[in-house]
Design a protein around this motif. Structure first.
Motif, PDB file in Angstrom:
ATOM      1  N   VAL A   1      -4.361 -14.828 -57.499  1.00 51.50           N
ATOM      2  CA  VAL A   1      -5.592 -15.200 -56.429  1.00 51.50           C
ATOM      3  C   VAL A   1      -5.804 -13.895 -55.552  1.00 51.50           C
ATOM      4  O   VAL A   1      -5.115 -13.198 -55.368  1.00 51.50           O
ATOM      5  CB  VAL A   1      -4.855 -16.507 -55.615  1.00 51.50           C
ATOM      6  N   ILE A   2      -7.072 -14.133 -54.967  1.00 51.09           N
ATOM      7  CA  ILE A   2      -7.588 -12.891 -54.034  1.00 51.09           C
ATOM      8  C   ILE A   2      -7.815 -13.712 -52.912  1.00 51.09           C
ATOM      9  O   ILE A   2      -8.275 -14.676 -52.661  1.00 51.09           O
ATOM     10  CB  ILE A   2      -8.901 -12.285 -54.704  1.00 51.09           C
TER      11      ILE A   2
ATOM     12  N   GLY B   1      -6.604  -8.591 -51.017  1.00 45.34           N
ATOM     13  CA  GLY B   1      -5.353  -8.612 -51.910  1.00 45.34           C
ATOM     14  C   GLY B   1      -5.393  -9.370 -52.861  1.00 45.34           C
ATOM     15  O   GLY B   1      -6.203 -10.361 -53.061  1.00 45.34           O
ATOM     16  N   ILE B   2      -4.633  -9.060 -54.090  1.00 40.86           N
ATOM     17  CA  ILE B   2      -4.579  -9.873 -55.209  1.00 40.86           C
ATOM     18  C   ILE B   2      -3.162  -9.941 -55.448  1.00 40.86           C
ATOM     19  O   ILE B   2      -2.301  -9.024 -55.256  1.00 40.86           O
ATOM     20  CB  ILE B   2      -5.263  -9.169 -56.314  1.00 40.86           C
ATOM     21  N   GLY B   3      -2.610 -11.302 -55.725  1.00 38.64           N
ATOM     22  CA  GLY B   3      -1.320 -11.509 -55.765  1.00 38.64           C
ATOM     23  C   GLY B   3      -0.976 -12.895 -56.185  1.00 38.64           C
ATOM     24  O   GLY B   3      -1.968 -13.778 -56.248  1.00 38.64           O
ATOM     25  N   ASP B   4       0.522 -13.249 -56.410  1.00 37.93           N
ATOM     26  CA  ASP B   4       0.732 -14.465 -56.565  1.00 37.93           C
ATOM     27  C   ASP B   4       1.217 -15.376 -55.222  1.00 37.93           C
ATOM     28  O   ASP B   4       1.564 -16.547 -55.524  1.00 37.93           O
ATOM     29  CB  ASP B   4       2.025 -14.666 -57.384  1.00 37.93           C
ATOM     30  N   GLY B   5       1.340 -14.564 -54.240  1.00 40.58           N
ATOM     31  CA  GLY B   5       1.686 -15.088 -53.103  1.00 40.58           C
ATOM     32  C   GLY B   5       2.021 -14.004 -51.879  1.00 40.58           C
ATOM     33  O   GLY B   5       1.986 -13.015 -52.334  1.00 40.58           O
ATOM     34  N   TYR B   6       2.084 -14.478 -50.863  1.00 35.26           N
ATOM     35  CA  TYR B   6       2.199 -13.379 -49.711  1.00 35.26           C
ATOM     36  C   TYR B   6       3.496 -12.455 -49.811  1.00 35.26           C
ATOM     37  O   TYR B   6       3.535 -11.263 -49.667  1.00 35.26           O
ATOM     38  CB  TYR B   6       2.280 -13.904 -48.411  1.00 35.26           C
TER      39      TYR B   6
ATOM     40  N   ASN C   1       1.018  -9.022 -40.654  1.00 35.42           N
ATOM     41  CA  ASN C   1      -0.479  -9.588 -41.017  1.00 35.42           C
ATOM     42  C   ASN C   1      -0.416 -11.088 -41.235  1.00 35.42           C
ATOM     43  O   ASN C   1      -0.536 -11.429 -42.442  1.00 35.42           O
ATOM     44  CB  ASN C   1      -1.247  -8.923 -41.648  1.00 35.42           C
ATOM     45  N   GLY C   2      -0.179 -11.924 -40.409  1.00 34.50           N
ATOM     46  CA  GLY C   2       0.198 -13.413 -40.586  1.00 34.50           C
ATOM     47  C   GLY C   2      -0.989 -14.092 -41.347  1.00 34.50           C
ATOM     48  O   GLY C   2      -0.956 -14.863 -42.228  1.00 34.50           O
ATOM     49  N   SER C   3      -2.313 -13.529 -40.871  1.00 32.71           N
ATOM     50  CA  SER C   3      -3.514 -14.094 -41.601  1.00 32.71           C
ATOM     51  C   SER C   3      -3.461 -13.849 -42.937  1.00 32.71           C
ATOM     52  O   SER C   3      -4.089 -14.880 -43.656  1.00 32.71           O
ATOM     53  CB  SER C   3      -4.704 -13.531 -40.777  1.00 32.71           C
ATOM     54  N   PHE C   4      -3.113 -12.815 -43.408  1.00 32.10           N
ATOM     55  CA  PHE C   4      -3.408 -12.345 -44.711  1.00 32.10           C
ATOM     56  C   PHE C   4      -2.275 -13.041 -45.371  1.00 32.10           C
ATOM     57  O   PHE C   4      -2.407 -13.607 -46.616  1.00 32.10           O
ATOM     58  CB  PHE C   4      -3.272 -10.795 -44.708  1.00 32.10           C
ATOM     59  N   LYS C   5      -1.126 -13.071 -44.819  1.00 34.70           N
ATOM     60  CA  LYS C   5       0.053 -13.766 -45.591  1.00 34.70           C
ATOM     61  C   LYS C   5      -0.202 -15.326 -45.727  1.00 34.70           C
ATOM     62  O   LYS C   5      -0.078 -16.110 -46.877  1.00 34.70           O
ATOM     63  CB  LYS C   5       1.247 -13.678 -44.780  1.00 34.70           C
ATOM     64  N   GLY C   6      -1.079 -15.845 -44.721  1.00 35.65           N
ATOM     65  CA  GLY C   6      -1.215 -17.303 -44.671  1.00 35.65           C
ATOM     66  C   GLY C   6      -2.384 -17.658 -45.504  1.00 35.65           C
ATOM     67  O   GLY C   6      -2.397 -18.774 -46.058  1.00 35.65           O
ATOM     68  N   SER C   7      -3.146 -16.861 -45.793  1.00 33.54           N
ATOM     69  CA  SER C   7      -4.346 -16.983 -46.581  1.00 33.54           C
ATOM     70  C   SER C   7      -3.750 -17.076 -48.114  1.00 33.54           C
ATOM     71  O   SER C   7      -4.217 -17.861 -48.939  1.00 33.54           O
ATOM     72  CB  SER C   7      -5.240 -15.710 -46.509  1.00 33.54           C
ATOM     73  N   PHE C   8      -2.789 -16.502 -48.630  1.00 31.98           N
ATOM     74  CA  PHE C   8      -2.012 -16.624 -49.561  1.00 31.98           C
ATOM     75  C   PHE C   8      -1.244 -17.907 -49.884  1.00 31.98           C
ATOM     76  O   PHE C   8      -1.421 -18.509 -50.809  1.00 31.98           O
ATOM     77  CB  PHE C   8      -1.054 -15.392 -49.764  1.00 31.98           C
ATOM     78  N   THR C   9      -0.838 -17.935 -48.423  1.00 33.94           N
ATOM     79  CA  THR C   9      -0.098 -19.760 -48.587  1.00 33.94           C
ATOM     80  C   THR C   9      -1.106 -20.604 -49.171  1.00 33.94           C
ATOM     81  O   THR C   9      -0.855 -21.555 -49.896  1.00 33.94           O
ATOM     82  CB  THR C   9       0.465 -19.864 -47.120  1.00 33.94           C
TER      83      THR C   9
END
Ligand code: FES
Length: 501
Positions: free
Chosen positions: A113-114, A126-131, A441-449
């Motif tokens: 996901v992006i 970022g692009i990834g499967d999760g944070y 960066n909780g916002s970036f990590k949480g967006s992955f969540t």
């Protein structure tokens, strides 16, 4: 009429229109000059130097420059309206050319996901499967920076130039980041863009991105036009913004909460994202989500400080006072050019500890001189006291309203990563008796969540937050003024001396 502009990496020629300032022209031609105050003439950061030709000296120039500097040709670009052909130089520290910084990790992705964290200063895509499985991150300065350093100045710029101009800036920033993702990893990119791109940001950023009317956010009681989850299109891509909490506390905080909920952190705890607009949330033991935001101003990012600068090469970022001498480190081990937020916090803490600064912020000498070019004045300390008190007052009021103490304070955001926790306690930015921990960066990590959970789970989470949230508007609280005045002083230095006795 033409103005030739020399920057660190190029020379360009601008066609000058009558009535516009030099700063306006520089902005329209994507020459990025620091303009923290948005062009009203108070930050003194938009300095340019005349190499050839003439620009009249305005009254404000006298406040910003010494007579020597005026003679050398220094002017504020926001106050200058060229009347004849001239050549100007934009100094390297002020010239923020935008180059994406890319972090690559060797990770195999299965269901990529992006996501995007839209910070007022920097944007991360970022692009990834999760944070915890991010293969590429692209960091870029938010191109909106030319419309002002903080949220309020950007809102004023949006009223002046239209929200569309701010949206275009943000789109340009996003497109540039996405292009890097596509170039670096076309396979995962093409899979990921089939799903919505989760974009988290504060209420102003989301409003700019979605081209909402910002009038209700720019005037009291400062509420965004929409607070619900929203989807729109950027070219052929779907971009989705999570719900906003309210006021200036936006989708970025919703994303941080998603991350914290996912970690199942035991309550009560507090989360703080320190910045020009500091967001604070208290999760109580009975499940309430009490939140507020406080406009701490640009001091922590080096704005409104005489020798302040962003955390860039040459910025003093760490300081210690030992044997009657200042010892410091600069970012990139470069020649010291200014001081950034973490250096400022260290400098004040060390100044207090070594009694160079008194409890009320009074300086024993005329300035704190770290090296020939970098120092702090009494006005800088005053500016810092206002920012510090804005945050501490908000923290104390949330603890008071929650009627319990948090077990821990979690510091989100990249700024907090570089702070010395002892210095934070010494200056009293946060209560010294509560443990703290940084979460990045909780916002970036949480967006992955949010991007990796099924829709139904996300919607249940949004509904839960909506039913438990409680907004505390600081300015409307009876005890705000008294607490704010109290925290202007550095009381914690007494606490520290008792601990060390
Ligand atoms: S003084 Fe010119 S932008 Fe602030």
């Amino acid at each position: 009429m033409k103005v030739s502009v020399i920057t660190t990496d190029e020379q360009i020629s601008l066609n000058v229109q009558p009535g516009l300032t030099l700063l306006d022209h520089l902005k329209h031609n994507e020459v990025y000059v620091s303009s923290i105050c948005g062009g009203v003439g108070t930050c003194h950061k938009c300095r340019v130097k005349i190499e050839n030709g003439f620009l009249p000296i305005r009254d404000i120039d006298h406040k910003a420059f010494s007579s020597e500097e005026l003679k050398e040709g220094w002017r504020l670009s926001c106050q200058s309206r060229p009347r004849i052909n001239c050549t100007i130089r934009v100094p390297s520290v002020e010239n923020l050319r935008l180059q994406p910084r890319t972090l690559l990790r060797d990770i195999t992705l299965y269901d990529p996901v992006i996501v995007c964290d839209l910070g007022s200063t920097g944007v991360v895509v970022g692009i990834g499967d999760g944070y915890d499985a991010v293969s590429i991150e692209v960091h870029l300065l938010n191109k909106q920076i030319r419309y002002g350093a903080d949220v309020m100045t950007r809102l004023h710029s949006a009223q002046r130039f239209g929200v569309k101009a701010l949206q275009d800036s943000l789109y340009k920033t996003l497109r540039q980041c996405l292009k890097v993702l596509e170039e670096k990893d076309p396979e995962n990119y093409s899979k990921a863009v089939k799903k919505p791109i989760i974009c988290s940001g504060n209420s102003a950023m989301v409003s700019f991105l979605q081209n909402f009317d910002i009038t209700p956010l720019a005037v009291s009681p400062f509420q965004p036009e929409h607070t619900k989850k929203t989807q729109s299109h950027l070219d052929s891509l779907i971009i989705e913004t999570p719900p906003l909490l309210g006021g200036f506390i936006g989708a970025d905080t919703t994303a941080v909460l998603a991350y914290m909920f996912d970690l199942k952190i035991p309550t009560p705890y507090m989360m703080i994202d320190i910045g020009t607009n500091t967001e604070i949330v208290f999760l109580t033991s009975d499940g309430k989500i009490i939140f507020t935001s406080t406009p701490a101003g640009p001091a922590f990012e080096g704005g409104s400080i005489t020798k302040g600068m962003r955390a860039e090469p040459g910025a003093i970022s760490k300081l210690k006072y030992e044997n009657n001498e200042w010892h410091f480190e600069t970012i990139g081990h470069d020649t010291p050019k200014g001081i950034c937020g973490s250096g400022l916090i260290d400098a004040i803490a060390q100044g207090l500890k070594n009694k160079l600064i008194e409890q009320d912020g009074f300086l024993k000498e005329s300035s704190l001189q770290f090296c020939e070019r970098v120092y702090l004045t009494i006005d800088d300390i005053r500016e810092f006291q206002l920012a510090k008190s804005a945050i501490r007052t908000a923290v104390d009021m949330l603890i008071d309203r929650a009627n319990e103490k948090p077990q821990k304070i979690y510091l989100a955001g990249n700024f907090a990563e570089n702070l010395n926790q002892d210095s934070i306690k010494l200056i009293g930015l946060l209560p010294p008796d509560i443990p703290m921990e940084t979460i990045g960066n909780g916002s970036f990590k949480g967006s992955f969540t949010l991007a990796t959970k099924p829709y139904i789970v996300c919607n249940q989470f949004y509904e839960h937050v909506d039913s438990k949230k409680q907004h505390i508007e600081l300015a409307l609280q009876d005890d705000f003024q008294e607490r704010f005045v109290h925290h202007l002083n550095f009381h914690e230095i007494e606490y520290e001396s008792k601990l060390t006795q």
